[in-house]
Design a protein around this motif. Structure first.
Motif, PDB file in Angstrom:
ATOM      1  N   SER A 128      -5.614   3.555   2.756  1.00 28.92           N
ATOM      2  CA  SER A 128      -5.451   4.227   1.468  1.00 28.92           C
ATOM      3  C   SER A 128      -3.975   4.362   1.119  1.00 28.92           C
ATOM      4  CB  SER A 128      -6.104   5.617   1.486  1.00 28.92           C
ATOM      5  OG  SER A 128      -5.434   6.464   2.404  1.00 28.92           O
ATOM      6  N   VAL A 129      -3.704   4.576  -0.170  1.00 33.76           N
ATOM      7  CA  VAL A 129      -2.328   4.799  -0.627  1.00 33.76           C
ATOM      8  C   VAL A 129      -2.407   5.583  -1.933  1.00 33.76           C
ATOM      9  CG1 VAL A 129      -2.188   2.636  -1.947  1.00 33.76           C
ATOM     10  CG2 VAL A 129      -0.085   3.686  -1.054  1.00 33.76           C
ATOM     11  N   LEU A 130      -1.398   6.408  -2.175  1.00 35.37           N
ATOM     12  CA  LEU A 130      -1.311   7.131  -3.442  1.00 35.37           C
ATOM     13  C   LEU A 130      -0.470   6.322  -4.418  1.00 35.37           C
ATOM     14  CD1 LEU A 130      -0.749  10.812  -2.223  1.00 35.37           C
ATOM     15  CD2 LEU A 130      -2.879   9.679  -2.902  1.00 35.37           C
ATOM     16  N   LEU A 131      -0.920   6.276  -5.672  1.00 32.05           N
ATOM     17  CA  LEU A 131      -0.294   5.429  -6.688  1.00 32.05           C
ATOM     18  C   LEU A 131       0.004   6.241  -7.946  1.00 32.05           C
ATOM     19  CD1 LEU A 131      -2.825   2.503  -6.212  1.00 32.05           C
ATOM     20  CD2 LEU A 131      -0.454   2.505  -5.419  1.00 32.05           C
ATOM     21  N   ASN A 132       1.044   5.836  -8.665  1.00 33.01           N
ATOM     22  CA  ASN A 132       1.429   6.550  -9.878  1.00 33.01           C
ATOM     23  C   ASN A 132       2.370   5.666 -10.690  1.00 33.01           C
ATOM     24  OD1 ASN A 132       1.631   8.643 -11.709  1.00 33.01           O
ATOM     25  ND2 ASN A 132       2.575  10.089 -10.278  1.00 33.01           N
ATOM     26  N   THR A 133       2.444   5.929 -11.989  1.00 36.68           N
ATOM     27  CA  THR A 133       3.402   5.196 -12.825  1.00 36.68           C
ATOM     28  C   THR A 133       4.168   6.186 -13.699  1.00 36.68           C
ATOM     29  OG1 THR A 133       1.652   4.801 -14.437  1.00 36.68           O
ATOM     30  CG2 THR A 133       2.162   3.021 -12.919  1.00 36.68           C
ATOM     31  N   VAL A 134       5.189   5.699 -14.372  1.00 34.37           N
ATOM     32  CA  VAL A 134       6.050   6.588 -15.147  1.00 34.37           C
ATOM     33  C   VAL A 134       5.315   7.225 -16.319  1.00 34.37           C
ATOM     34  CG1 VAL A 134       8.183   5.421 -14.527  1.00 34.37           C
ATOM     35  CG2 VAL A 134       6.915   4.664 -16.538  1.00 34.37           C
ATOM     36  N   GLY A 135       4.178   6.668 -16.713  1.00 35.48           N
ATOM     37  CA  GLY A 135       3.386   7.315 -17.747  1.00 35.48           C
ATOM     38  C   GLY A 135       3.727   6.864 -19.149  1.00 35.48           C
ATOM     39  N   GLY A 136       2.943   7.377 -20.084  1.00 35.75           N
ATOM     40  CA  GLY A 136       3.153   7.031 -21.469  1.00 35.75           C
ATOM     41  C   GLY A 136       2.399   5.783 -21.881  1.00 35.75           C
ATOM     42  N   TYR A 137       1.760   5.147 -20.931  1.00 33.84           N
ATOM     43  CA  TYR A 137       0.952   3.988 -21.271  1.00 33.84           C
ATOM     44  C   TYR A 137      -0.240   3.930 -20.317  1.00 33.84           C
ATOM     45  CZ  TYR A 137       3.147   1.763 -17.252  1.00 33.84           C
ATOM     46  OH  TYR A 137       3.579   1.471 -15.990  1.00 33.84           O
ATOM     47  N   THR A 138      -1.280   3.305 -20.742  1.00 33.91           N
ATOM     48  CA  THR A 138      -2.485   3.218 -19.908  1.00 33.91           C
ATOM     49  C   THR A 138      -2.724   1.770 -19.501  1.00 33.91           C
ATOM     50  OG1 THR A 138      -3.841   2.986 -21.887  1.00 33.91           O
ATOM     51  CG2 THR A 138      -3.607   5.200 -20.964  1.00 33.91           C
ATOM     52  N   GLY A 139      -3.475   1.606 -18.452  1.00 34.68           N
ATOM     53  CA  GLY A 139      -3.879   0.264 -18.053  1.00 34.68           C
ATOM     54  C   GLY A 139      -3.151  -0.306 -16.869  1.00 34.68           C
ATOM     55  N   ALA A 140      -2.224   0.457 -16.272  1.00 37.46           N
ATOM     56  CA  ALA A 140      -1.563  -0.050 -15.062  1.00 37.46           C
ATOM     57  C   ALA A 140      -2.620  -0.212 -13.973  1.00 37.46           C
ATOM     58  CB  ALA A 140      -0.469   0.910 -14.612  1.00 37.46           C
ATOM     59  N   SER A 141      -2.676  -1.375 -13.374  1.00 37.56           N
ATOM     60  CA  SER A 141      -3.684  -1.609 -12.341  1.00 37.56           C
ATOM     61  C   SER A 141      -3.018  -1.952 -11.027  1.00 37.56           C
ATOM     62  CB  SER A 141      -4.669  -2.700 -12.763  1.00 37.56           C
ATOM     63  OG  SER A 141      -4.013  -3.935 -12.870  1.00 37.56           O
ATOM     64  N   ALA A 142      -3.593  -1.408  -9.956  1.00 39.49           N
ATOM     65  CA  ALA A 142      -3.015  -1.567  -8.626  1.00 39.49           C
ATOM     66  C   ALA A 142      -4.147  -1.701  -7.618  1.00 39.49           C
ATOM     67  CB  ALA A 142      -2.131  -0.374  -8.292  1.00 39.49           C
ATOM     68  N   SER A 143      -3.793  -2.001  -6.391  1.00 33.80           N
ATOM     69  CA  SER A 143      -4.824  -2.140  -5.363  1.00 33.80           C
ATOM     70  C   SER A 143      -4.256  -1.854  -3.988  1.00 33.80           C
ATOM     71  CB  SER A 143      -5.420  -3.567  -5.377  1.00 33.80           C
ATOM     72  OG  SER A 143      -4.419  -4.514  -5.051  1.00 33.80           O
ATOM     73  N   VAL A 144      -5.150  -1.508  -3.077  1.00 30.99           N
ATOM     74  CA  VAL A 144      -4.813  -1.435  -1.658  1.00 30.99           C
ATOM     75  C   VAL A 144      -5.714  -2.449  -0.957  1.00 30.99           C
ATOM     76  CG1 VAL A 144      -6.480   0.416  -1.136  1.00 30.99           C
ATOM     77  CG2 VAL A 144      -4.481   0.083   0.337  1.00 30.99           C
ATOM     78  N   ALA A 145      -5.151  -3.154   0.015  1.00 30.83           N
ATOM     79  CA  ALA A 145      -5.923  -4.186   0.702  1.00 30.83           C
ATOM     80  C   ALA A 145      -5.493  -4.294   2.156  1.00 30.83           C
ATOM     81  CB  ALA A 145      -5.755  -5.542   0.007  1.00 30.83           C
ATOM     82  N   VAL A 146      -6.385  -4.827   2.968  1.00 31.42           N
ATOM     83  CA  VAL A 146      -6.078  -5.107   4.373  1.00 31.42           C
ATOM     84  C   VAL A 146      -6.431  -6.562   4.652  1.00 31.42           C
ATOM     85  CG1 VAL A 146      -6.515  -4.515   6.783  1.00 31.42           C
ATOM     86  CG2 VAL A 146      -6.593  -2.731   5.028  1.00 31.42           C
ATOM     87  N   TYR A 147      -5.472  -7.276   5.257  1.00 32.76           N
ATOM     88  CA  TYR A 147      -5.685  -8.665   5.659  1.00 32.76           C
ATOM     89  C   TYR A 147      -5.843  -8.701   7.170  1.00 32.76           C
ATOM     90  CZ  TYR A 147      -4.237 -10.181   0.995  1.00 32.76           C
ATOM     91  OH  TYR A 147      -4.162 -10.389  -0.362  1.00 32.76           O
ATOM     92  N   PHE A 148      -6.813  -9.472   7.632  1.00 28.47           N
ATOM     93  CA  PHE A 148      -7.120  -9.547   9.063  1.00 28.47           C
ATOM     94  C   PHE A 148      -6.706 -10.906   9.623  1.00 28.47           C
ATOM     95  CE2 PHE A 148     -10.339  -6.913   6.951  1.00 28.47           C
ATOM     96  CZ  PHE A 148     -10.178  -5.708   7.615  1.00 28.47           C
ATOM     97  N   PHE A 149      -6.059 -10.884  10.816  1.00 22.38           N
ATOM     98  CA  PHE A 149      -5.577 -12.120  11.445  1.00 22.38           C
ATOM     99  C   PHE A 149      -5.991 -12.166  12.910  1.00 22.38           C
ATOM    100  CE2 PHE A 149      -2.768 -10.707   8.105  1.00 22.38           C
ATOM    101  CZ  PHE A 149      -2.560 -11.850   7.339  1.00 22.38           C
ATOM    102  N   SER A 150      -6.224 -13.386  13.411  1.00 24.98           N
ATOM    103  CA  SER A 150      -6.594 -13.554  14.818  1.00 24.98           C
ATOM    104  C   SER A 150      -5.373 -13.825  15.698  1.00 24.98           C
ATOM    105  CB  SER A 150      -7.608 -14.690  14.963  1.00 24.98           C
ATOM    106  OG  SER A 150      -7.041 -15.906  14.521  1.00 24.98           O
ATOM    107  N   ALA A 151      -4.196 -13.982  15.069  1.00 26.27           N
ATOM    108  CA  ALA A 151      -2.952 -14.212  15.819  1.00 26.27           C
ATOM    109  C   ALA A 151      -1.798 -13.661  14.986  1.00 26.27           C
ATOM    110  CB  ALA A 151      -2.756 -15.700  16.103  1.00 26.27           C
ATOM    111  N   SER A 152      -0.584 -13.782  15.511  1.00 26.49           N
ATOM    112  CA  SER A 152       0.567 -13.181  14.843  1.00 26.49           C
ATOM    113  C   SER A 152       1.197 -14.126  13.825  1.00 26.49           C
ATOM    114  CB  SER A 152       1.608 -12.766  15.886  1.00 26.49           C
ATOM    115  OG  SER A 152       2.023 -13.906  16.623  1.00 26.49           O
TER     116      SER A 152
END
Ligand SMILES: [Ca+2]
Ligand SMILES: [Ca+2]
Length: 224
Positions: free
Chosen positions: A114-138
């Motif tokens: 999870s992560v907390l998100l915010n924008t400077v405001g005054g406009y609507t529609g800012a879209s963001a996401s949190v994601a996790v990528y999985f790997f079997s090696a480095s």
């Protein structure tokens, strides 16, 4: 946080306390509140997980105190992300999770991000996401899959909104990348902020219950 102490009696107490609160529930991100960790770059992480693990690597971003009517959700600093060109502006952190292999390899481990998100405001529609990528090696080429959740932000700079995702961890996973991203076009030239990120690994609750029921059934069979 579980710290190392030198006096064995005290250490035993600390270990007991850590065990009681659940070490598996600890936040695995380093500097989750963007307060102290120097930034590296996303390309550094992409090309060398090992050398740049446990560091935040933005594509285009800085660490900033309160600005534009946005106050950090925690501490005195937060992450500011701006248009990086292309579709999205992202920030990563690579984490070695091989110490959880005993659990992950059973296919009954869950990652909560999870992560907390915010924008400077005054406009609507800012879209963001949190994601996790999985790997079997480095390395990035060993990616197994990824999971994520998007969020459409409000126009109020005084509210932090939470994006979160939970998923079963693929059993071959030894490395993860935590990703927070903003859609570039949706920012309308403004900054998107992030703070108080979290990534935990826990036994999958349903699977634990099923294992418990299985054990109970086996015990009943033995009694007959
Ligand atoms: Ca912070
Ligand atoms: Ca807001």
């Amino acid at each position: 946080m579980c710290i190392n102490l030198h006096r064995s009696a005290v250490l035993a107490t600390v270990l007991a306390a850590c065990s009681a609160t659940g070490v598996a529930h600890a936040n695995l991100l380093t500097d989750p509140g963007f307060e102290s960790n120097p930034l590296t770059t996303l390309s550094n992480i992409a090309t060398n997980f090992v050398a740049f693990q446990n560091q935040w690597g933005p594509e285009m971003g800085t660490i900033t105190p309160a600005t534009g009517g946005v106050t950090p959700a925690g501490g005195v600093l937060m992450h500011s992300m701006t248009n990086a060109g292309g579709v999205a502006t992202q920030t990563w952190q690579a984490i070695n999770v091989s110490s959880f292999s005993a659990l992950i390899s059973t296919g009954t481990a869950t990652v909560n991000a999870s992560v907390l998100l915010n924008t400077v405001g005054g406009y609507t529609g800012a879209s963001a996401s949190v994601a996790v990528y999985f790997f079997s090696a480095s390395n990035f080429g060993s990616q197994i899959t990824n999971v994520g959740t998007g969020l459409l932000l409000d126009a109020n700079p005084q509210t932090w909104e939470v994006a979160s995702v939970s998923a079963t961890i693929p059993s071959a996973t030894t490395w993860m990348i935590f990703q927070v991203a903003y859609n570039n076009a949706s920012l309308s030239g403004n900054a998107g902020f992030a703070d108080d990120a979290s990534l935990t690994i826990v036994p999958t609750p349903g699977a634990a219950a099923l294992l418990g029921l299985g054990g109970l059934a086996a015990a009943r069979r033995r009694r007959r």
